[in-house]
Design an enzyme around this catalytic site. Structure first.
Site, PDB file in Angstrom:
ATOM      1  N   ARG A   1       0.768  -1.212   0.032  1.00 35.60           N
ATOM      2  CA  ARG A   1       0.078   0.023   0.031  1.00 35.60           C
ATOM      3  C   ARG A   1       0.826   1.182   0.135  1.00 35.60           C
ATOM      4  O   ARG A   1       0.622   2.339  -0.736  1.00 35.60           O
ATOM      5  CB  ARG A   1      -1.036  -0.116   1.264  1.00 35.60           C
ATOM      6  CG  ARG A   1      -1.862  -1.245   1.132  1.00 35.60           C
ATOM      7  CD  ARG A   1      -3.240  -0.970   2.273  1.00 35.60           C
ATOM      8  NE  ARG A   1      -3.701   0.174   2.021  1.00 35.60           N
ATOM      9  CZ  ARG A   1      -4.749   0.533   2.973  1.00 35.60           C
ATOM     10  NH1 ARG A   1      -4.775  -0.178   4.462  1.00 35.60           N
ATOM     11  NH2 ARG A   1      -5.523   1.733   2.975  1.00 35.60           N
TER      12      ARG A   1
ATOM     13  N   CYS B   1      -1.291   5.786   9.141  1.00 44.90           N
ATOM     14  CA  CYS B   1      -1.527   4.463   8.531  1.00 44.90           C
ATOM     15  C   CYS B   1      -2.892   4.679   7.725  1.00 44.90           C
ATOM     16  O   CYS B   1      -2.954   5.771   6.916  1.00 44.90           O
ATOM     17  CB  CYS B   1      -1.902   3.215   9.799  1.00 44.90           C
ATOM     18  SG  CYS B   1      -3.179   3.834  10.535  1.00 44.90           S
TER      19      CYS B   1
END
Length: 295
Positions: free
Chosen positions: A195, A253
């Site tokens: 990611r 995150c």
């Protein structure tokens, strides 16, 4: 929102005390629960894409543990502008904590069944809200049962508590603050490498990372047993990632949940890292924000 920069405060001789102020093992928790003034235990079982946390709690939990709904009690309403798990209003968090039975001055232990990656959100929010004695059960429910400790089934309905909360106990930054940390300090990206690199993005509208951020998947804080790495191993990890002996450090995150786990790991080393609560779910929705890709 910016509550100030993070700072490195670790002294090597204090390593064990620092760790014990943040983490508790299963045997110590069992002893604390047998005490006359036991801690409040919070069961924060949650995972992205799963909605069965309460069912798992009802099937078996640490005796006396109160179930906490991360989406509803540890976050405000989701929106593109604020992210998937923005900080809850302080008054709402206080009401939730009182529903859990939290009394003024009472210690808290939070756990989950995922190495603390969701329970860390409760740790961070309560520390941020001024509750001083909050720890994570190292290894979570698996460590509890592996230690031979019993679980109980069913719901737990505590007497209402009387805790009074006040924000600002831990540093947090907004998107501008995160950008500044990436430029002038160290900003850690706690998501999976894929990611971060922009190779995969299953949830958010744009793939990639905050320019200047360093890839530091939160799973790297844990050993194969689901417990936090030893202090020396964690220190080596963060040193290799460029966390300085002094200076500003922040973490983000996907939506501010697993980043809290990285804040916990740094706290065991005496590093007070700032959390970016909006995280990638906020940043990626803002077309004005640049995006970097690659490892």
């Amino acid at each position: 929102m910016s509550d100030g920069p993070a700072r490195r405060v670790r002294a090597p001789e204090d390593a064990q005390a620092l760790r014990r102020a943040v983490l508790v093992d299963a045997d110590e928790l069992a002893a604390l629960l047998a005490d006359d003034d036991p801690p409040l235990v919070l069961d924060v079982r949650w995972a992205l894409g799963r909605t069965d946390g309460r069912e798992r709690h009802l099937a078996g939990h640490v005796p006396g543990a109160v179930y906490v709904d991360l989406d509803r009690e540890l976050a405000g309403p989701a929106s593109p502008a604020d992210g998937r798990h923005p900080l809850p209003a302080l008054a709402d968090l206080e009401q939730a904590a009182r529903r859990w039975g939290l009394r003024e001055g009472q210690a808290v232990v939070a756990y989950d069944d995922a190495g603390g990656t969701s329970a860390a959100r409760a740790w961070w929010l309560l520390r941020w809200a001024g509750v001083h004695d909050v720890r994570l059960l190292d290894g979570g429910l698996a460590a509890w049962t592996a230690g031979g400790h019993a679980v109980e089934a069913g719901d737990v309905l505590p007497e209402p508590g009387d805790v009074v909360l006040a924000g600002g106990g831990l540093p947090a930054v907004d998107a501008d603050g995160a950008a500044a940390l990436a430029r002038d300090g160290v900003l850690l990206d706690a998501r999976a490498v894929e990611r971060y690199a922009g190779e995969s993005e299953p949830v958010d509208p744009r793939a990639g990372h905050v320019p200047g951020a360093v890839s530091a998947p939160t799973t790297g804080n844990l050993g194969a047993d689901g417990r936090f790495l030893a202090a020396d191993a964690l220190a080596e990890r963060f040193a290799a990632l460029g966390v300085p002996a002094s200076g500003a450090v922040g973490v983000y995150c996907g939506s501010g949940v697993t980043a809290a786990h990285e804040v916990v790991a740094l706290a065991t080393l005496g590093v007070e890292a700032a959390l970016y609560p909006g995280s990638w779910s906020q940043w990626s929705h803002d077309a004005r924000r640049p995006v970097a890709t690659g490892r």
